[in-house]
Design a protein around this motif. Structure first.
Motif, PDB file in Angstrom:
ATOM      1  N   VAL A   1      40.806   3.695 -32.993  1.00  0.00           N
ATOM      2  CA  VAL A   1      41.381   4.966 -33.455  1.00  0.00           C
ATOM      3  C   VAL A   1      42.859   4.939 -33.122  1.00  0.00           C
ATOM      4  O   VAL A   1      43.241   4.525 -32.023  1.00  0.00           O
ATOM      5  CB  VAL A   1      40.733   6.189 -32.765  1.00  0.00           C
ATOM      6  CG1 VAL A   1      41.371   7.480 -33.270  1.00  0.00           C
ATOM      7  CG2 VAL A   1      39.232   6.213 -32.989  1.00  0.00           C
ATOM      8  N   HIS A   2      43.686   5.368 -34.062  1.00  0.00           N
ATOM      9  CA  HIS A   2      45.127   5.391 -33.824  1.00  0.00           C
ATOM     10  C   HIS A   2      45.543   6.807 -33.398  1.00  0.00           C
ATOM     11  O   HIS A   2      45.533   7.728 -34.198  1.00  0.00           O
ATOM     12  CB  HIS A   2      45.893   4.964 -35.072  1.00  0.00           C
ATOM     13  CG  HIS A   2      45.702   3.525 -35.409  1.00  0.00           C
ATOM     14  ND1 HIS A   2      46.284   2.505 -34.688  1.00  0.00           N
ATOM     15  CD2 HIS A   2      44.973   2.922 -36.381  1.00  0.00           C
ATOM     16  CE1 HIS A   2      45.941   1.340 -35.203  1.00  0.00           C
ATOM     17  NE2 HIS A   2      45.130   1.567 -36.229  1.00  0.00           N
ATOM     18  N   PHE A   3      45.884   6.929 -32.108  1.00  0.00           N
ATOM     19  CA  PHE A   3      46.323   8.214 -31.581  1.00  0.00           C
ATOM     20  C   PHE A   3      47.828   8.330 -31.815  1.00  0.00           C
ATOM     21  O   PHE A   3      48.647   7.921 -31.000  1.00  0.00           O
ATOM     22  CB  PHE A   3      45.963   8.325 -30.098  1.00  0.00           C
ATOM     23  CG  PHE A   3      44.486   8.470 -29.873  1.00  0.00           C
ATOM     24  CD1 PHE A   3      43.896   9.730 -29.817  1.00  0.00           C
ATOM     25  CD2 PHE A   3      43.671   7.351 -29.774  1.00  0.00           C
ATOM     26  CE1 PHE A   3      42.528   9.871 -29.640  1.00  0.00           C
ATOM     27  CE2 PHE A   3      42.301   7.483 -29.590  1.00  0.00           C
ATOM     28  CZ  PHE A   3      41.722   8.742 -29.524  1.00  0.00           C
ATOM     29  N   VAL A   4      48.152   8.896 -32.957  1.00  0.00           N
ATOM     30  CA  VAL A   4      49.525   8.903 -33.470  1.00  0.00           C
ATOM     31  C   VAL A   4      50.512   9.572 -32.523  1.00  0.00           C
ATOM     32  O   VAL A   4      51.651   9.118 -32.372  1.00  0.00           O
ATOM     33  CB  VAL A   4      49.579   9.591 -34.855  1.00  0.00           C
ATOM     34  CG1 VAL A   4      51.002   9.631 -35.385  1.00  0.00           C
ATOM     35  CG2 VAL A   4      48.667   8.861 -35.830  1.00  0.00           C
ATOM     36  N   GLU A   5      50.082  10.655 -31.867  1.00  0.00           N
ATOM     37  CA  GLU A   5      51.003  11.392 -30.996  1.00  0.00           C
ATOM     38  C   GLU A   5      51.457  10.562 -29.797  1.00  0.00           C
ATOM     39  O   GLU A   5      52.465  10.860 -29.167  1.00  0.00           O
ATOM     40  CB  GLU A   5      50.364  12.700 -30.523  1.00  0.00           C
ATOM     41  CG  GLU A   5      50.036  13.668 -31.638  1.00  0.00           C
ATOM     42  CD  GLU A   5      51.258  14.010 -32.485  1.00  0.00           C
ATOM     43  OE1 GLU A   5      52.287  14.390 -31.911  1.00  0.00           O
ATOM     44  OE2 GLU A   5      51.176  13.899 -33.715  1.00  0.00           O
TER      45      GLU A   5
END
Length: 199
Positions: A176-180
């Protein structure tokens, strides 16, 4: 480093999974009694994961956590405290756009600010319950500030840091890409390139 922004479908799916996990966790996880205070281990974990993923996701997961306590049949004060989480979530998503939590100072500011507002929100709920004759386990100043506020600070900080390291691990594994969080890595790498270009 280029940020791999999730698609709309991925955002909806990830948000749905985090909401479901928050509901399941708060509904079925054992609540640990500690005298006049009690807590559900890692009950804020999915809220912080949501905040690290997307602002809207963080808010929706906070609502999901609140519903989990309602479904669980927790007493009214506990449900009120869970409902107050929306306050520190709003602050958190704003701070995540302002400070780099990948740096120690940034994470200290983020964890401390969210924990303090988290504690104040829950303490405010206890005072509201007292003034409106809603049952609370203890109405002493020691309970309200020493236990409700103080222990919430600890609980919030532990969940905040646990969620951060879990988010970093999931991002590194490209699950999962945790953008923040990831966007600050991109900003950090971008500046040296810009400096070299200017030279």
């Amino acid at each position: 480093m280029k940020i791999e922004k999730p698609t709309t479908t991925q955002k909806i799916a990830t948000t749905g999974v985090l909401i479901a996990l928050s509901l399941i966790w708060t509904t079925f996880m054992y609540t640990v009694p500690l005298g006049v205070w009690s807590f559900t281990p890692f009950s804020h974990l999915f809220i912080f994961l949501g905040m690290y993923y997307n602002p809207v996701t963080g808010i929706l997961v906070a609502i999901g956590t609140f519903l989990g306590f309602v479904i669980k049949g927790a007493d009214v004060v506990v449900c009120m405290r869970a409902g107050s989480h929306i306050l520190f979530v709003i602050l958190g998503v704003i701070l995540l756009r302002k400070i780099n939590v990948n740096k120690v100072v940034g994470m200290v500011i983020f964890a401390a600010a969210t924990a303090v507002l988290h504690g104040l929100g829950e303490t405010g709920c206890v005072y509201f319950a007292l003034f409106n004759n809603i049952a609370v386990k203890n109405d002493s100043a020691g309970y309200i500030w020493g236990i409700t506020f103080g222990m919430t600070l600890v609980h919030s900080t532990v969940d905040c840091l646990t969620a951060y390291f879990l988010a970093k691990l999931l991002s590194k594994r490209r699950i999962v890409h945790f953008v923040e969080i990831e966007r600050w890595n991109a900003e950090t790498e971008k500046k040296p390139r810009e400096n070299r270009a200017e030279q």
